[in-house]
Design an enzyme around this catalytic site. Structure first.
Site, PDB file in Angstrom:
ATOM      1  CB  SER A   1      -6.926   3.267  -3.369  1.00 37.27           C
ATOM      2  OG  SER A   1      -6.265   4.405  -3.809  1.00 37.27           O
TER       3      SER A   1
ATOM      4  CG  ASP B   1      -3.398   6.890   2.549  1.00 37.38           C
ATOM      5  OD1 ASP B   1      -2.127   6.477   2.372  1.00 37.38           O
ATOM      6  OD2 ASP B   1      -4.338   6.930   2.274  1.00 37.38           O
TER       7      ASP B   1
ATOM      8  CG  HIS C   1      -4.672   4.053   1.014  1.00 42.82           C
ATOM      9  ND1 HIS C   1      -4.515   5.246   0.548  1.00 42.82           N
ATOM     10  CD2 HIS C   1      -4.953   3.466  -0.364  1.00 42.82           C
ATOM     11  CE1 HIS C   1      -5.150   5.480  -0.981  1.00 42.82           C
ATOM     12  NE2 HIS C   1      -5.174   4.813  -1.144  1.00 42.82           N
TER      13      HIS C   1
END
Length: 279
Positions: free
Chosen positions: A107, A230, A258
């Site tokens: 991320s 996502d 995610h």
């Protein structure tokens, strides 16, 4: 006055390793540096670790304010931008004399790792981005990061009003509502274990930053893992990054959520190892 340069250097290295709770595992010739995402700590990599532990040196760490890092080292003026976190990655590389590292970032750490690799390219060989986003904000009509600014301010406001409620709302959104309730609960617990003041600072740096312009400056081959579904970073974001980073490849995974390194570690690891071994 004489200074003991060696002792000073050792103290610096020890301080860095303690500050970020650095863990070094394995003895492979290739080094993997694993950087966790917002609200998590190095423990999230335990799902991926069994697949790489025998062939690679694996380095884990916690960002300041996360996990077992030294929370006393948190400096608001440093960590109000992602560049501050990138400095810590560079510090870890220098403290351990790391070069030609494959950095795997989840991320926001995909972008933090990118910033570190642009500033000090000599430490890195390849980048791997797991569900990355260079900008979570919408800038219509050309870019849709997924969130309007008002939505993100509302999310931050919820952190102030009901921190546990914020964590319980965000965790299934991040993990994917149809994924394991155990994993969702673990992520919610991880959010709750982070100091609220530091979590909000990291959230601001994560969700209100715009690093789209940095993608063009990537200096290393980059593998992008994108989830098919996502809620935080749509498939179009992965495609956008792939188009912007000069030497990149994109793997779209048939999955929800995610956190592909937690929900699909076997699949991710096989593609990861293939990528690392490519010349």
């Amino acid at each position: 006055m004489k200074f003991n340069i060696r002792a000073t250097t050792m103290n610096y290295c020890d301080d860095v390793l303690k500050r970020n709770n650095v863990t070094v595992l394995g003895e492979g010739n290739t080094t993997l540096l694993l950087a966790h995402g917002f609200g998590c700590d190095q423990n999230v990599w335990r799902f991926l670790f069994p697949y790489v532990k025998d062939d690679y040196k694996v380095i884990l760490f916690d960002y300041v304010g996360s996990g077992k890092s030294d929370i006393s080292q948190f400096k608001p003026q440093k960590y109000n931008t992602l560049e501050g976190y990138a400095e810590d990655i560079i510090d870890i590389c220098e403290a351990l004399s790391l070069n030609n590292v494959t950095l795997i970032g989840h991320s926001v750490s995909s972008i933090i790792g990118l910033l570190a690799s642009i500033k000090k390219p000599e430490h890195f060989a390849k980048l791997v981005m797991v569900c990355p986003s260079p900008c979570f904000l919408n800038y219509p009509p050309d870019y849709f990061g997924g969130f309007d600014e008002a939505d993100l301010h509302e999310l931050l406001s919820l952190m102030d009003k009901n921190y546990i409620g914020w964590a319980e709302y965000l965790a299934p959104l991040v993990m994917g509502v149809n994924n394991s309730e155990t994993l969702i609960g673990e992520l919610s617990g991880s959010f709750c274990s982070t100091d609220p003041v530091i979590a909000k600072s990291f959230a601001k740096a994560t969700f209100f930053s715009d690093h789209r312009a940095n993608l063009h400056h990537a200096k290393h081959p980059t593998l992008i893992f994108q989830s098919e579904n996502d809620a935080l970073a749509a498939k179009s974001i992965g495609e956008y990054i792939h188009n912007e980073i000069p030497c990149s490849s994109l793997e779209v995974i048939e999955a929800e959520g995610h956190c592909l390194h937690m929900t699909h570690p076997e699949l991710i690891s096989s593609l990861l190892i293939k990528y690392i071994n490519e010349k």
